[in-house]
Scaffold this motif. Structure first.
Motif, PDB file in Angstrom:
ATOM      1  N   ILE A  86       0.846  -1.190   0.000  1.00  0.00           N
ATOM      2  CA  ILE A  86       0.000   0.000   0.000  1.00  0.00           C
ATOM      3  C   ILE A  86       0.881   1.240   0.000  1.00  0.00           C
ATOM      4  O   ILE A  86       1.797   1.364   0.814  1.00  0.00           O
ATOM      5  CB  ILE A  86      -0.940   0.028   1.229  1.00  0.00           C
ATOM      6  N   ILE A  87       0.577   2.144  -0.922  1.00  0.00           N
ATOM      7  CA  ILE A  87       1.272   3.428  -1.001  1.00  0.00           C
ATOM      8  C   ILE A  87       0.231   4.523  -0.920  1.00  0.00           C
ATOM      9  O   ILE A  87      -0.761   4.504  -1.658  1.00  0.00           O
ATOM     10  CB  ILE A  87       2.077   3.552  -2.319  1.00  0.00           C
ATOM     11  N   LYS A 103       2.993   4.973  10.700  1.00  0.00           N
ATOM     12  CA  LYS A 103       2.555   4.170  11.841  1.00  0.00           C
ATOM     13  C   LYS A 103       1.834   2.892  11.406  1.00  0.00           C
ATOM     14  O   LYS A 103       1.638   1.987  12.211  1.00  0.00           O
ATOM     15  CB  LYS A 103       1.650   4.993  12.757  1.00  0.00           C
ATOM     16  N   TYR A 104       1.441   2.849  10.152  1.00  0.00           N
ATOM     17  CA  TYR A 104       0.774   1.657   9.614  1.00  0.00           C
ATOM     18  C   TYR A 104       1.821   0.755   8.969  1.00  0.00           C
ATOM     19  O   TYR A 104       2.458   1.138   7.991  1.00  0.00           O
ATOM     20  CB  TYR A 104      -0.282   2.051   8.572  1.00  0.00           C
ATOM     21  N   ASP A 105       1.997  -0.430   9.507  1.00  0.00           N
ATOM     22  CA  ASP A 105       2.991  -1.363   8.969  1.00  0.00           C
ATOM     23  C   ASP A 105       2.707  -1.749   7.522  1.00  0.00           C
ATOM     24  O   ASP A 105       3.626  -2.071   6.773  1.00  0.00           O
ATOM     25  CB  ASP A 105       3.045  -2.635   9.821  1.00  0.00           C
ATOM     26  N   CYS A 106       1.436  -1.716   7.136  1.00  0.00           N
ATOM     27  CA  CYS A 106       1.074  -2.129   5.780  1.00  0.00           C
ATOM     28  C   CYS A 106       1.365  -1.041   4.735  1.00  0.00           C
ATOM     29  O   CYS A 106       1.361  -1.319   3.540  1.00  0.00           O
ATOM     30  CB  CYS A 106      -0.401  -2.520   5.717  1.00  0.00           C
ATOM     31  N   VAL A 107       1.639   0.191   5.180  1.00  0.00           N
ATOM     32  CA  VAL A 107       1.929   1.287   4.249  1.00  0.00           C
ATOM     33  C   VAL A 107       3.430   1.325   3.991  1.00  0.00           C
ATOM     34  O   VAL A 107       4.231   1.458   4.900  1.00  0.00           O
ATOM     35  CB  VAL A 107       1.439   2.648   4.799  1.00  0.00           C
ATOM     36  N   GLU A 108       3.791   1.223   2.713  1.00  0.00           N
ATOM     37  CA  GLU A 108       5.202   1.157   2.340  1.00  0.00           C
ATOM     38  C   GLU A 108       5.740   2.440   1.729  1.00  0.00           C
ATOM     39  O   GLU A 108       6.917   2.501   1.384  1.00  0.00           O
ATOM     40  CB  GLU A 108       5.421  -0.008   1.370  1.00  0.00           C
ATOM     41  N   GLY A 109       4.887   3.458   1.602  1.00  0.00           N
ATOM     42  CA  GLY A 109       5.373   4.703   1.040  1.00  0.00           C
ATOM     43  C   GLY A 109       4.304   5.769   0.991  1.00  0.00           C
ATOM     44  O   GLY A 109       3.126   5.509   1.226  1.00  0.00           O
ATOM     45  N   PHE A 110       4.748   6.976   0.695  1.00  0.00           N
ATOM     46  CA  PHE A 110       3.864   8.138   0.623  1.00  0.00           C
ATOM     47  C   PHE A 110       4.311   8.975  -0.566  1.00  0.00           C
ATOM     48  O   PHE A 110       5.477   9.380  -0.633  1.00  0.00           O
ATOM     49  CB  PHE A 110       3.972   8.953   1.919  1.00  0.00           C
ATOM     50  N   PHE A 120       6.889   7.070  -8.859  1.00  0.00           N
ATOM     51  CA  PHE A 120       6.335   5.720  -8.774  1.00  0.00           C
ATOM     52  C   PHE A 120       7.449   4.662  -8.753  1.00  0.00           C
ATOM     53  O   PHE A 120       7.456   3.776  -7.912  1.00  0.00           O
ATOM     54  CB  PHE A 120       5.382   5.503  -9.951  1.00  0.00           C
ATOM     55  N   LYS A 121       8.387   4.775  -9.656  1.00  0.00           N
ATOM     56  CA  LYS A 121       9.486   3.808  -9.740  1.00  0.00           C
ATOM     57  C   LYS A 121      10.317   3.791  -8.453  1.00  0.00           C
ATOM     58  O   LYS A 121      10.805   2.731  -8.045  1.00  0.00           O
ATOM     59  CB  LYS A 121      10.397   4.133 -10.929  1.00  0.00           C
ATOM     60  N   ASN A 122      10.468   4.942  -7.811  1.00  0.00           N
ATOM     61  CA  ASN A 122      11.262   5.012  -6.582  1.00  0.00           C
ATOM     62  C   ASN A 122      10.652   4.196  -5.454  1.00  0.00           C
ATOM     63  O   ASN A 122      11.366   3.776  -4.549  1.00  0.00           O
ATOM     64  CB  ASN A 122      11.447   6.465  -6.141  1.00  0.00           C
ATOM     65  N   LEU A 123       9.339   3.975  -5.486  1.00  0.00           N
ATOM     66  CA  LEU A 123       8.683   3.212  -4.414  1.00  0.00           C
ATOM     67  C   LEU A 123       8.441   1.758  -4.774  1.00  0.00           C
ATOM     68  O   LEU A 123       7.984   0.989  -3.955  1.00  0.00           O
ATOM     69  CB  LEU A 123       7.378   3.890  -4.007  1.00  0.00           C
TER      70      LEU A 123
END
Length: 124
Positions: A86-87, A103-110, A120-123
């Motif tokens: 999830i981004i 704080k959300y472990d399921c979030v891998e980027g912003f 997009f490619k950076n994440l």
């Protein structure tokens, strides 16, 4: 072979979804790119995707009815077995939102809108 089975765009702005879908489709990294204007419908869709299928979710924060934070809470409640990426993709430049997302472990980027191929490619 695609990097993802599905990419799910969750944003209440149909123009953003259209632009992002075209950009992502050109990058040829997913078998399918789906767009949802309502977070509830995206959650329902996830129930029909096998947890083994690698899925990327691009999630807006500010949406009516169910916002991005509500989506994340529901997602964690119902989908603990899933290993989706999830981004957060938001127009918010608020540092607090970025910290909250961490704080959300399921979030891998912003990512701050607009989405670009480089961001997009950076994440990925």
């Amino acid at each position: 072979m695609y990097q993802f089975y599905s990419i799910i765009l969750v944003d209440d702005d149909p123009i953003n979804n259209l632009i992002n879908k075209r950009l992502i489709t050109k990058m040829n990294i997913a078998e399918q790119v789906e767009e949802y204007l309502e977070a509830e419908k995206a959650l329902a869709r996830l129930a029909n995707i096998s947890p083994d299928e690698k899925t990327l979710i691009l999630l807006d924060i500010n949406m009516p009815v169910m916002n991005g934070w509500d989506f994340l809470n529901q997602y964690l409640e119902k989908n603990q077995h899933r290993k989706d990426k999830i981004i957060m993709l938001s127009s918010s430049i608020d540092f607090q939102d970025q910290q909250k997302a961490k704080k959300y472990d399921c979030v891998e980027g912003f990512i701050e809108k607009p989405l670009t191929p480089d961001k997009f490619k950076n994440l990925l």
